[in-house]
Design a protein around this motif. Structure first.
Motif, PDB file in Angstrom:
ATOM      1  N   LYS A 184       0.956  -0.968   0.123  1.00  0.00           N
ATOM      2  CA  LYS A 184      -0.383   0.431   0.143  1.00  0.00           C
ATOM      3  C   LYS A 184       0.968   1.483   0.276  1.00  0.00           C
ATOM      4  CE  LYS A 184      -4.318  -2.107   2.088  1.00  0.00           C
ATOM      5  NZ  LYS A 184      -5.179  -1.977   2.064  1.00  0.00           N
ATOM      6  N   ALA A 185       2.170   1.143   0.428  1.00  0.00           N
ATOM      7  CA  ALA A 185       2.488   2.643   0.164  1.00  0.00           C
ATOM      8  C   ALA A 185       3.383   2.434  -0.638  1.00  0.00           C
ATOM      9  CB  ALA A 185       3.792   2.364   1.364  1.00  0.00           C
ATOM     10  N   PRO A 186       3.425   4.151  -1.339  1.00  0.00           N
ATOM     11  CA  PRO A 186       4.071   4.418  -2.458  1.00  0.00           C
ATOM     12  C   PRO A 186       5.687   4.433  -2.100  1.00  0.00           C
ATOM     13  CG  PRO A 186       2.723   6.363  -0.922  1.00  0.00           C
ATOM     14  CD  PRO A 186       2.834   5.159  -0.720  1.00  0.00           C
ATOM     15  N   PRO A 187       5.653   4.384  -3.624  1.00  0.00           N
ATOM     16  CA  PRO A 187       7.254   3.360  -3.330  1.00  0.00           C
ATOM     17  C   PRO A 187       7.792   4.189  -2.618  1.00  0.00           C
ATOM     18  CG  PRO A 187       6.565   2.805  -5.273  1.00  0.00           C
ATOM     19  CD  PRO A 187       5.152   4.196  -4.536  1.00  0.00           C
ATOM     20  N   GLU A 188       8.034   5.524  -2.768  1.00  0.00           N
ATOM     21  CA  GLU A 188       9.194   6.722  -2.289  1.00  0.00           C
ATOM     22  C   GLU A 188       9.129   7.087  -1.264  1.00  0.00           C
ATOM     23  OE1 GLU A 188       5.695   9.052  -3.589  1.00  0.00           O
ATOM     24  OE2 GLU A 188       6.849   7.965  -4.406  1.00  0.00           O
ATOM     25  N   ILE A 189       8.072   5.707  -0.276  1.00  0.00           N
ATOM     26  CA  ILE A 189       7.952   6.238   1.276  1.00  0.00           C
ATOM     27  C   ILE A 189       8.591   5.053   1.878  1.00  0.00           C
ATOM     28  CG2 ILE A 189       6.260   6.407   3.175  1.00  0.00           C
ATOM     29  CD1 ILE A 189       5.114   8.491   1.956  1.00  0.00           C
ATOM     30  N   LEU A 190       8.088   3.584   0.506  1.00  0.00           N
ATOM     31  CA  LEU A 190       8.739   2.952   1.044  1.00  0.00           C
ATOM     32  C   LEU A 190      10.281   2.603   1.067  1.00  0.00           C
ATOM     33  CD1 LEU A 190       7.700  -0.405   1.661  1.00  0.00           C
ATOM     34  CD2 LEU A 190       7.192  -0.479  -1.063  1.00  0.00           C
ATOM     35  N   GLY A 191      10.913   3.699   0.447  1.00  0.00           N
ATOM     36  CA  GLY A 191      12.148   3.170   0.202  1.00  0.00           C
ATOM     37  C   GLY A 191      12.631   3.537   1.416  1.00  0.00           C
ATOM     38  N   THR A 192      11.938   5.169   1.822  1.00  0.00           N
ATOM     39  CA  THR A 192      12.904   5.069   3.265  1.00  0.00           C
ATOM     40  C   THR A 192      11.989   4.430   4.309  1.00  0.00           C
ATOM     41  OG1 THR A 192      12.488   7.092   2.013  1.00  0.00           O
ATOM     42  CG2 THR A 192      12.803   7.757   4.380  1.00  0.00           C
ATOM     43  N   LEU A 193      11.273   3.508   4.773  1.00  0.00           N
ATOM     44  CA  LEU A 193      10.956   2.906   5.757  1.00  0.00           C
ATOM     45  C   LEU A 193      11.655   1.911   5.834  1.00  0.00           C
ATOM     46  CD1 LEU A 193       7.005   2.559   5.051  1.00  0.00           C
ATOM     47  CD2 LEU A 193       8.352   3.856   7.781  1.00  0.00           C
ATOM     48  N   PHE A 194      11.934   0.858   4.212  1.00  0.00           N
ATOM     49  CA  PHE A 194      13.024   0.098   4.207  1.00  0.00           C
ATOM     50  C   PHE A 194      14.229   0.198   4.628  1.00  0.00           C
ATOM     51  CE2 PHE A 194      16.045  -2.967   2.330  1.00  0.00           C
ATOM     52  CZ  PHE A 194      15.444  -3.601   2.311  1.00  0.00           C
ATOM     53  N   LYS A 195      15.143   1.474   4.287  1.00  0.00           N
ATOM     54  CA  LYS A 195      16.113   1.903   4.673  1.00  0.00           C
ATOM     55  C   LYS A 195      15.991   2.247   6.577  1.00  0.00           C
ATOM     56  CE  LYS A 195      19.242   5.512   3.918  1.00  0.00           C
ATOM     57  NZ  LYS A 195      19.258   6.670   2.854  1.00  0.00           N
ATOM     58  N   ILE A 196      14.786   3.091   6.942  1.00  0.00           N
ATOM     59  CA  ILE A 196      15.156   2.976   8.757  1.00  0.00           C
ATOM     60  C   ILE A 196      14.761   1.781   9.237  1.00  0.00           C
ATOM     61  CG2 ILE A 196      13.950   3.811  10.789  1.00  0.00           C
ATOM     62  CD1 ILE A 196      12.151   5.909   8.064  1.00  0.00           C
ATOM     63  N   GLY A 197      14.242   0.818   8.806  1.00  0.00           N
ATOM     64  CA  GLY A 197      13.684  -0.938   9.233  1.00  0.00           C
ATOM     65  C   GLY A 197      15.082  -1.109   9.742  1.00  0.00           C
ATOM     66  N   VAL A 198      15.834  -0.762   8.987  1.00  0.00           N
ATOM     67  CA  VAL A 198      17.156  -1.662   8.482  1.00  0.00           C
ATOM     68  C   VAL A 198      18.483  -0.936   9.722  1.00  0.00           C
ATOM     69  CG1 VAL A 198      19.559  -2.271   7.127  1.00  0.00           C
ATOM     70  CG2 VAL A 198      17.270  -3.007   6.057  1.00  0.00           C
ATOM     71  N   LYS A 199      18.087   0.176   9.565  1.00  0.00           N
ATOM     72  CA  LYS A 199      18.946   1.147  10.238  1.00  0.00           C
ATOM     73  C   LYS A 199      18.759   0.830  11.662  1.00  0.00           C
ATOM     74  CE  LYS A 199      20.518   4.637   7.372  1.00  0.00           C
ATOM     75  NZ  LYS A 199      20.501   6.036   7.402  1.00  0.00           N
ATOM     76  N   LEU A 200      17.802   0.119  12.122  1.00  0.00           N
ATOM     77  CA  LEU A 200      17.134  -0.058  13.225  1.00  0.00           C
ATOM     78  C   LEU A 200      17.383  -1.094  13.888  1.00  0.00           C
ATOM     79  CD1 LEU A 200      13.719   1.921  13.448  1.00  0.00           C
ATOM     80  CD2 LEU A 200      15.037   2.150  14.824  1.00  0.00           C
ATOM     81  N   SER A 201      17.253  -1.928  13.007  1.00  0.00           N
ATOM     82  CA  SER A 201      17.538  -3.065  13.524  1.00  0.00           C
ATOM     83  C   SER A 201      18.682  -4.257  13.923  1.00  0.00           C
ATOM     84  CB  SER A 201      17.922  -4.265  12.315  1.00  0.00           C
ATOM     85  OG  SER A 201      18.396  -4.240  11.883  1.00  0.00           O
ATOM     86  N   THR A 202      19.940  -2.910  12.974  1.00  0.00           N
ATOM     87  CA  THR A 202      21.208  -3.141  13.740  1.00  0.00           C
ATOM     88  C   THR A 202      21.755  -1.891  14.811  1.00  0.00           C
ATOM     89  OG1 THR A 202      21.797  -1.101  12.465  1.00  0.00           O
ATOM     90  CG2 THR A 202      22.157  -3.402  11.281  1.00  0.00           C
ATOM     91  N   LEU A 203      20.582  -2.341  15.673  1.00  0.00           N
ATOM     92  CA  LEU A 203      20.911  -0.267  16.380  1.00  0.00           C
ATOM     93  C   LEU A 203      20.953  -1.691  18.123  1.00  0.00           C
ATOM     94  CD1 LEU A 203      19.278   2.711  15.631  1.00  0.00           C
ATOM     95  CD2 LEU A 203      22.046   2.730  15.931  1.00  0.00           C
ATOM     96  N   SER A 204      20.939  -1.859  18.422  1.00  0.00           N
ATOM     97  CA  SER A 204      20.223  -3.368  19.365  1.00  0.00           C
ATOM     98  C   SER A 204      21.861  -3.235  20.428  1.00  0.00           C
ATOM     99  CB  SER A 204      20.322  -4.824  19.232  1.00  0.00           C
ATOM    100  OG  SER A 204      21.272  -5.507  18.715  1.00  0.00           O
ATOM    101  N   ARG A 205      22.820  -3.222  20.171  1.00  0.00           N
ATOM    102  CA  ARG A 205      24.178  -2.358  19.753  1.00  0.00           C
ATOM    103  C   ARG A 205      24.051  -1.435  21.267  1.00  0.00           C
ATOM    104  NH1 ARG A 205      27.788  -1.485  14.993  1.00  0.00           N
ATOM    105  NH2 ARG A 205      26.968   0.273  14.842  1.00  0.00           N
TER     106      ARG A 205
END
Length: 129
Positions: free
Chosen positions: A70-91
């Motif tokens: 459902k998300a527009p592609p330009e928003i989806l790309g940013t969401l994906f980028k944020i998700g990847v970065k968030l997943s690495t911040l457990s440290r």
């Protein structure tokens, strides 16, 4: 007991630190953290189960499929980028255990993440208008 020589050594090292710059960062951090915690409290007060539901949704792979559809592609790309970065911040759970290079890398990643959130906010505002 700490020796006078050690105290002098510490004082010499402290003189080399830009305390004004460090204090500005601490002021910004505590202000932002205060705003964040206050906002969470306000949300929980108005919608008591909202954060628990969001957490459950975030752990559900189906929700990401719906967002992707459902998300527009330009928003989806940013969401994906944020998700990847968030997943690495457990440290950052205990930054005292990170070596200086890891702390610098983590700080840069958090700053980059903040920029990504700003971009997402801009894109969402553009979608509304």
């Amino acid at each position: 007991m700490i020796k006078e020589e050690e105290i002098e050594n510490i004082m010499e090292k402290l003189k080399k630190i830009d305390l004004e710059d460090m204090l500005q960062v601490i002021i910004s951090l505590t202000s932002a953290l205060g705003q964040f915690i206050r906002k969470i409290g306000e949300i929980e007060k108005e919608f008591p189960d909202a954060l628990k539901m969001i957490e459950k949704l975030g752990k559900n792979p189906k929700i990401w499929e719906v967002i992707a559809d459902k998300a527009p592609p330009e928003i989806l790309g940013t969401l994906f980028k944020i998700g990847v970065k968030l997943s690495t911040l457990s440290r950052i759970n205990d930054i005292s255990k990170l070596n200086p290079d890891e702390k610098i890398e983590t700080g840069k990643m958090l700053e980059s993440l903040a920029k990504d959130f700003k971009k997402l906010l801009i894109k969402l505002k553009e979608e509304e208008s």
